[in-house]
Design an enzyme around this catalytic site. Sequence first.
Site, PDB file in Angstrom:
ATOM      1  CG  HIS A 110      -7.497  10.225  65.128  1.00 48.37           C
ATOM      2  ND1 HIS A 110      -7.271   9.259  66.085  1.00 48.37           N
ATOM      3  CD2 HIS A 110      -6.363  10.947  65.025  1.00 48.37           C
ATOM      4  CE1 HIS A 110      -6.040   9.405  66.551  1.00 48.37           C
ATOM      5  NE2 HIS A 110      -5.457  10.416  65.921  1.00 48.37           N
ATOM      6  CG  ASP A 154      -2.034  16.126  60.723  1.00 48.43           C
ATOM      7  OD1 ASP A 154      -1.078  16.718  61.245  1.00 48.43           O
ATOM      8  OD2 ASP A 154      -2.159  14.892  60.747  1.00 48.43           O
TER       9      ASP A 154
HETATM   10  N1  CMC Z   1     -11.951  10.913  53.804  1.00 48.04           N
HETATM   11  C1  CMC Z   1     -12.913  10.082  53.339  1.00 48.04           C
HETATM   12  N2  CMC Z   1     -13.233   8.908  53.897  1.00 48.04           N
HETATM   13  C2  CMC Z   1     -12.541   8.542  54.980  1.00 48.04           C
HETATM   14  C3  CMC Z   1     -11.517   9.354  55.515  1.00 48.04           C
HETATM   15  C4  CMC Z   1     -11.238  10.574  54.886  1.00 48.04           C
HETATM   16  N3  CMC Z   1     -10.276  11.374  55.371  1.00 48.04           N
HETATM   17  N4  CMC Z   1     -10.994   8.732  56.593  1.00 48.04           N
HETATM   18  C5  CMC Z   1     -11.655   7.584  56.725  1.00 48.04           C
HETATM   19  N5  CMC Z   1     -12.592   7.456  55.755  1.00 48.04           N
HETATM   20  C6  CMC Z   1     -13.564   6.363  55.608  1.00 48.04           C
HETATM   21  C7  CMC Z   1     -12.910   5.112  55.055  1.00 48.04           C
HETATM   22  O1  CMC Z   1     -12.967   5.084  53.654  1.00 48.04           O
HETATM   23  C8  CMC Z   1     -13.746   4.043  55.708  1.00 48.04           C
HETATM   24  O2  CMC Z   1     -14.975   3.979  55.026  1.00 48.04           O
HETATM   25  P1  CMC Z   1     -15.774   2.551  54.900  1.00 48.04           P
HETATM   26  O3  CMC Z   1     -16.109   2.142  56.299  1.00 48.04           O
HETATM   27  O4  CMC Z   1     -16.967   2.854  54.055  1.00 48.04           O
HETATM   28  O5  CMC Z   1     -14.814   1.610  54.230  1.00 48.04           O
HETATM   29  C9  CMC Z   1     -14.057   4.608  57.096  1.00 48.04           C
HETATM   30  O6  CMC Z   1     -14.022   6.028  56.919  1.00 48.04           O
HETATM   31  C10 CMC Z   1     -13.057   4.181  58.161  1.00 48.04           C
HETATM   32  O7  CMC Z   1     -11.756   4.582  57.718  1.00 48.04           O
HETATM   33  P2  CMC Z   1     -10.423   3.740  57.925  1.00 48.04           P
HETATM   34  O8  CMC Z   1      -9.464   4.076  56.846  1.00 48.04           O
HETATM   35  O9  CMC Z   1     -10.763   2.306  58.145  1.00 48.04           O
HETATM   36  O10 CMC Z   1      -9.939   4.362  59.317  1.00 48.04           O
HETATM   37  P3  CMC Z   1      -8.511   4.179  59.948  1.00 48.04           P
HETATM   38  O11 CMC Z   1      -8.702   4.265  61.398  1.00 48.04           O
HETATM   39  O12 CMC Z   1      -7.843   2.971  59.409  1.00 48.04           O
HETATM   40  O13 CMC Z   1      -7.686   5.441  59.382  1.00 48.04           O
HETATM   41  C11 CMC Z   1      -6.946   7.661  59.121  1.00 48.04           C
HETATM   42  C12 CMC Z   1      -7.541   6.628  60.075  1.00 48.04           C
HETATM   43  C13 CMC Z   1      -6.557   8.895  59.926  1.00 48.04           C
HETATM   44  C14 CMC Z   1      -5.658   7.082  58.476  1.00 48.04           C
HETATM   45  C15 CMC Z   1      -7.995   8.012  58.023  1.00 48.04           C
HETATM   46  O14 CMC Z   1      -9.124   8.613  58.622  1.00 48.04           O
HETATM   47  C16 CMC Z   1      -7.413   8.926  56.943  1.00 48.04           C
HETATM   48  O15 CMC Z   1      -6.847   8.440  55.972  1.00 48.04           O
HETATM   49  N6  CMC Z   1      -7.535  10.284  57.097  1.00 48.04           N
HETATM   50  C17 CMC Z   1      -6.931  11.212  56.173  1.00 48.04           C
HETATM   51  C18 CMC Z   1      -5.447  11.386  56.476  1.00 48.04           C
HETATM   52  C19 CMC Z   1      -5.211  12.181  57.751  1.00 48.04           C
HETATM   53  O16 CMC Z   1      -5.806  13.225  57.968  1.00 48.04           O
HETATM   54  N7  CMC Z   1      -4.285  11.699  58.595  1.00 48.04           N
HETATM   55  C20 CMC Z   1      -3.925  12.352  59.862  1.00 48.04           C
HETATM   56  C21 CMC Z   1      -4.349  11.526  61.034  1.00 48.04           C
HETATM   57  S1  CMC Z   1      -4.328  12.398  62.595  1.00 48.04           S
HETATM   58  C22 CMC Z   1      -2.710  12.771  63.007  1.00 48.04           C
HETATM   59  C23 CMC Z   1      -1.679  11.744  62.739  1.00 48.04           C
HETATM   60  O17 CMC Z   1      -1.820  10.576  63.040  1.00 48.04           O
HETATM   61  O18 CMC Z   1      -0.651  12.155  62.198  1.00 48.04           O
END
Ligand code: CMC
Length: 428
Positions: free
Chosen positions: A307, A364
């Site tokens: 998140h 989720d």
């Molecule tokens: N699985 C594997 N690695 C992950 C995941 C994941 N679900 N989420 C983040 N990471 C890693 C990412 O690769 C990055 O690694 P590094 O620092 O080595 O490059 C690090 O963690 C930080 O991730 P980010 O993508 O920069 O984080 P963000 O704040 O931009 O994205 C997120 C947040 C929710 C989009 C992301 O965690 C994600 O894609 N999660 C899976 C999709 C998901 O469950 N979405 C629902 C979010 S909650 C409710 C809503 O908003 O609807």
Amino acid sequence: MSEKATLKIDGKSFEFDVITGSENEKCIDIQKLRSETGYITMDPGLGNTGSCYSSITYVDGAKGILKYRGYPIEELAEKTVFTETAYLILYGELPTETQLQEFSYRIREQAPIHTNLEHHFSGFPQNAPPMAILSAMLNLVSCFHPEVLEVPTTGAEFDRTAALLMSKVRTIAAFAYRMASGKPINHPNPNLTYCGNFLHMMFSDPYHQYEVSPVIDKALNLFLILHADHEQNCSTSTVRVVGSSRANLFSSVAAGVCALWGPLHGGANAAVINMLGAIKASGRPLTYYLSRAKDKDDPFRLMGFGHRIYKNFDPRSLILKKQVHDVLQALNLEDGLLEIAMELEEATLQDDYFISRNLYPNVDFYSGILLRALGIPLNMYTVMFAIGRMPGWIANWQELHDHKLRISRPRQIFTGETERPFIPLSAR
Ligand code: CMC
């Protein structure tokens, strides 16, 4: 003396006001940055950018705190029904009994949709994604209510528009499902509760009136309460950006629906179930999926994990996990995906990749398993999220107008070609 932040550029100092929120959050007001220094800030993904003041929802991601209008989510989830929480989000106060009755009456009154709208549903192909239908139909509904194309200027106008939208989204969602399933639509029944009426429109059949079980009614209320608002998330920010051009509330929330659809946002609830199903069907060990999630060359991510704001735990996920267990037990159901989900959560809690990046189950992760237990079809999961988020979108849109915000228009740093000599078509 008010707190200031100093920025030094080329040896010259510039001072900016520091703003403090009611929960002591800090922010540097850089509204004059460009005019005074000629510089802009760069913040892709807007992770460090405050775009508005808001008194609706507070999130402390480090401590796992979520409050609507000052009330902790745990208490609202346990003690209120969805319409009560929606009222709180929309109006800032918990309703009295009379206010709740009047609010529920306004919602009930707005439940039917114009009969001329009904045939539009059959114009979609049967496999049309319900999120596409929802977004399109929200814009269409506004054509039948020209009065909602203006920003409400009186309390009564806001009351009506908010109730209209909260009610129509539920009817549209249920009709979209009925049409896609080739089943006749069920008109709303004014004697039912908000959730009961939705379940009736979804699942009643001509010879079988759907009986709303109290367990399912309560669980659905809880699901919607947990999704009702979440400050400046992707879809709410979209609603605000679109609304800032003075686009009407209906087109603004229709855009919000599109933003929510994506698998990194609301679409994650269905993606989690697909992922858990694929893990189960493959028979592969969880370590295979964990390795893939960690591999930067593999687009696979653990859906339902991580998140932008919660860096400890997502309080909604804890509530949902418990609710899933309670509902399965009360309905005497078993779900093999729950076991896999819990094993996956356990495995990530031992894994340095997930620990070091603060990746925990989000809202989720368990919500899909709950919706499965309630009999909601997979392609409707993100639509359920949209129904829940509606009060948050409406309240944020109204707050944008109350605060008379300027049109949203970020800047960029240009990295393209500068001046190029034009070459006529014949010479290229
Ligand atoms: N699985 C594997 N690695 C992950 C995941 C994941 N679900 N989420 C983040 N990471 C890693 C990412 O690769 C990055 O690694 P590094 O620092 O080595 O490059 C690090 O963690 C930080 O991730 P980010 O993508 O920069 O984080 P963000 O704040 O931009 O994205 C997120 C947040 C929710 C989009 C992301 O965690 C994600 O894609 N999660 C899976 C999709 C998901 O469950 N979405 C629902 C979010 S909650 C409710 C809503 O908003 O609807």
